[in-house]
Design an enzyme around this catalytic site. Structure first.
Site, PDB file in Angstrom:
ATOM      1  N   ASP A  56       1.529  -4.900 -11.200  1.00  0.00           N
ATOM      2  CA  ASP A  56       0.934  -4.651  -9.890  1.00  0.00           C
ATOM      3  C   ASP A  56       1.239  -5.870  -9.022  1.00  0.00           C
ATOM      4  O   ASP A  56       0.860  -6.995  -9.379  1.00  0.00           O
ATOM      5  CB  ASP A  56      -0.596  -4.491 -10.089  1.00  0.00           C
ATOM      6  N   SER A 139       8.985  -2.386   9.013  1.00  0.00           N
ATOM      7  CA  SER A 139       8.844  -0.998   9.465  1.00  0.00           C
ATOM      8  C   SER A 139       9.006  -0.993  10.978  1.00  0.00           C
ATOM      9  O   SER A 139       8.834  -2.032  11.623  1.00  0.00           O
ATOM     10  CB  SER A 139       7.448  -0.496   9.095  1.00  0.00           C
ATOM     11  N   TYR A 152      -2.207   0.295   8.750  1.00  0.00           N
ATOM     12  CA  TYR A 152      -0.780   0.103   8.438  1.00  0.00           C
ATOM     13  C   TYR A 152      -0.117  -0.732   9.536  1.00  0.00           C
ATOM     14  O   TYR A 152       0.641  -1.657   9.251  1.00  0.00           O
ATOM     15  CB  TYR A 152      -0.095   1.463   8.304  1.00  0.00           C
ATOM     16  N   LYS A 156       1.878  -4.356   9.133  1.00  0.00           N
ATOM     17  CA  LYS A 156       3.304  -4.572   9.392  1.00  0.00           C
ATOM     18  C   LYS A 156       3.523  -5.564  10.545  1.00  0.00           C
ATOM     19  O   LYS A 156       4.512  -6.303  10.542  1.00  0.00           O
ATOM     20  CB  LYS A 156       4.004  -3.233   9.641  1.00  0.00           C
TER      21      LYS A 156
HETATM   22  N1  LIG Z   1       9.150   5.757   4.022  1.00  0.00           N
HETATM   23  C1  LIG Z   1       9.067   5.359   5.276  1.00  0.00           C
HETATM   24  O1  LIG Z   1       9.080   6.174   6.215  1.00  0.00           O
HETATM   25  C2  LIG Z   1       8.976   3.896   5.602  1.00  0.00           C
HETATM   26  C3  LIG Z   1       9.145   3.504   6.931  1.00  0.00           C
HETATM   27  C4  LIG Z   1       9.078   2.168   7.256  1.00  0.00           C
HETATM   28  C5  LIG Z   1       8.840   1.230   6.281  1.00  0.00           C
HETATM   29  N2  LIG Z   1       8.667   1.620   4.988  1.00  0.00           N
HETATM   30  C6  LIG Z   1       8.398   0.575   4.009  1.00  0.00           C
HETATM   31  O2  LIG Z   1       9.331   0.658   2.965  1.00  0.00           O
HETATM   32  C7  LIG Z   1       8.786   0.031   1.801  1.00  0.00           C
HETATM   33  C8  LIG Z   1       9.091   0.898   0.600  1.00  0.00           C
HETATM   34  O3  LIG Z   1       8.425   2.128   0.748  1.00  0.00           O
HETATM   35  P1  LIG Z   1       9.119   3.533   0.447  1.00  0.00           P
HETATM   36  O4  LIG Z   1       9.074   4.309   1.693  1.00  0.00           O
HETATM   37  O5  LIG Z   1      10.380   3.343  -0.261  1.00  0.00           O
HETATM   38  O6  LIG Z   1       7.990   4.196  -0.479  1.00  0.00           O
HETATM   39  P2  LIG Z   1       7.906   4.372  -2.051  1.00  0.00           P
HETATM   40  O7  LIG Z   1       6.511   4.756  -2.355  1.00  0.00           O
HETATM   41  O8  LIG Z   1       8.991   5.245  -2.547  1.00  0.00           O
HETATM   42  O9  LIG Z   1       8.195   2.891  -2.558  1.00  0.00           O
HETATM   43  C9  LIG Z   1       7.203   1.914  -2.620  1.00  0.00           C
HETATM   44  C10 LIG Z   1       7.113   1.429  -4.042  1.00  0.00           C
HETATM   45  O10 LIG Z   1       6.152   0.389  -4.097  1.00  0.00           O
HETATM   46  C11 LIG Z   1       5.419   0.557  -5.294  1.00  0.00           C
HETATM   47  N3  LIG Z   1       4.112  -0.057  -5.153  1.00  0.00           N
HETATM   48  C12 LIG Z   1       3.133   0.239  -4.260  1.00  0.00           C
HETATM   49  N4  LIG Z   1       2.068  -0.529  -4.482  1.00  0.00           N
HETATM   50  C13 LIG Z   1       2.374  -1.322  -5.540  1.00  0.00           C
HETATM   51  C14 LIG Z   1       1.674  -2.313  -6.256  1.00  0.00           C
HETATM   52  N5  LIG Z   1       0.429  -2.656  -5.919  1.00  0.00           N
HETATM   53  N6  LIG Z   1       2.302  -2.920  -7.275  1.00  0.00           N
HETATM   54  C15 LIG Z   1       3.558  -2.585  -7.634  1.00  0.00           C
HETATM   55  N7  LIG Z   1       4.265  -1.659  -6.993  1.00  0.00           N
HETATM   56  C16 LIG Z   1       3.686  -1.026  -5.969  1.00  0.00           C
HETATM   57  C17 LIG Z   1       5.300   2.054  -5.487  1.00  0.00           C
HETATM   58  O11 LIG Z   1       5.044   2.372  -6.850  1.00  0.00           O
HETATM   59  C18 LIG Z   1       6.656   2.527  -5.007  1.00  0.00           C
HETATM   60  O12 LIG Z   1       7.587   2.631  -6.064  1.00  0.00           O
HETATM   61  C19 LIG Z   1       7.297  -0.166   2.087  1.00  0.00           C
HETATM   62  O13 LIG Z   1       7.057  -1.527   2.372  1.00  0.00           O
HETATM   63  C20 LIG Z   1       7.060   0.691   3.313  1.00  0.00           C
HETATM   64  O14 LIG Z   1       6.007   0.214   4.106  1.00  0.00           O
HETATM   65  C21 LIG Z   1       8.744   2.937   4.628  1.00  0.00           C
END
Ligand SMILES: NC(=O)c1ccc[n+]([C@@H]2O[C@H](COP(=O)([O-])OP(=O)(O)OC[C@H]3O[C@@H](n4cnc5c(N)ncnc54)[C@H](O)[C@@H]3O)[C@@H](O)[C@H]2O)c1
Length: 257
Positions: A56, A139, A152, A156
């Site tokens: 985590d 983001s 959120y 960010k």
């Molecule tokens: N998907 C979108 O539209 C989007 C847009 C802008 C920014 N983001 C950012 O991209 C990044 C990745 O997100 P994603 O969209 O790939 O989602 P995702 O859920 O596929 O990936 C995030 C990963 O982080 C892991 N995670 C979350 N909390 C955790 C913890 N406490 N300990 C260990 N692992 C943990 C999850 O298990 C997951 O595998 C994030 O920072 C998110 O804010 C995503």
């Protein structure tokens, strides 16, 4: 472009983090993934330059273990990518109970902000030795409201501040940058506090379609489409003069705002 670069990626079990792992291995990097469950990275298990730890990121010990494991395996660390994150599914403040507000704030800020500081803290001395870099996943919500709810967005915006501050504090040996994806087709989930742990953004295709309609390029992106920026920022030569900035990959979402 990343031959023998030694890299840690958090949140590597799905979405953007997993796409980074895949791309970085293809580019010749040695990649240590931080995941929640081993089965999330089964497909890379036989790759000679791949390793992982389970944990985590809200625990300092997970960040520390990732760094020490990379050093033990490859003799050092060049790039720390603090990518793990949670979303709030546009939860509005006026729809939260006081408990949801208090606990939701703690949990979202812990994963999206404090864990990035912990990753930076755990990796700094090694990155300082290798003239390495820290890359965070921001983001569109780093720059404009509307990418989530207030929790959120707060997280960010804070992250963008951290990128700038750490770039000053870690200079001149360590560069600190961010990548700011826009809406991306991933299973990003939420927090227990807001009862959103089991939710996943891309399980609702109509939400993705409707997000796509607000994007100048007309669609949400795939996770893979952001990886060029991570490669460039992580390479030994590609971004030698870039620090303190968050590079946007959002299909034009923030351009018109
Ligand atoms: N998907 C979108 O539209 C989007 C847009 C802008 C920014 N983001 C950012 O991209 C990044 C990745 O997100 P994603 O969209 O790939 O989602 P995702 O859920 O596929 O990936 C995030 C990963 O982080 C892991 N995670 C979350 N909390 C955790 C913890 N406490 N300990 C260990 N692992 C943990 C999850 O298990 C997951 O595998 C994030 O920072 C998110 O804010 C995503």
């Amino acid at each position: 472009m990343l031959l023998n670069r030694r890299v840690v990626v958090t949140g590597a079990g799905s979405g953007i983090g997993k796409a980074i792992v895949k791309r970085f291995l293809k580019e010749g990097a040695c990649v240590l993934a931080v995941v929640r469950k081993p089965e999330q990275v089964e497909e890379f298990a036989s790759h000679k330059d791949f390793s992982f730890v389970v944990g985590d990121v809200n625990d300092y010990s997970t960040n520390e273990l990732a760094v020490t494991s990379a050093i033990k395996k490859w003799g050092g660390l060049d790039v720390m990518i603090a990518n793990a994150g949670v979303w709030d599914f546009f939860k509005k403040l006026q729809k939260m109970s006081v408990t949801e507000l208090e606990d939701g704030f703690s949990q979202i800020m812990s994963t999206n902000v404090k864990a990035v500081l912990m990753a930076a803290h755990a990796s700094y001395s090694e990155l300082n030795k290798t003239n390495g870099c820290l890359i965070t996943t921001g983001s569109n919500a780093c720059f404009r409201p509307g990418g989530g709810g207030p929790l959120y967005t707060a997280s960010k915006y804070a992250l963008r501040g951290i990128v700038g501050q750490l770039a000053l504090d870690f200079a001149p040996n360590v560069r600190v940058c961010g990548v700011a994806p826009g809406a991306t087709d991933t299973p990003i989930s939420g927090t227990d506090a807001l009862n959103q742990r089991q939710k996943s953004m891309n399980s609702d295709r109509s939400r993705l379609d409707s997000m796509g309609q607000h994007i100048p390029l007309g669609r949400v992106s795939s996770p893979e489409e952001h990886t060029d920026l991570y490669v460039m920022l992580a390479s030994a030569n590609g971004a030698r003069y870039i620090t303190g900035t968050v590079l946007v990959s959002d299909g034009g979402l923030t351009a018109g705002q």
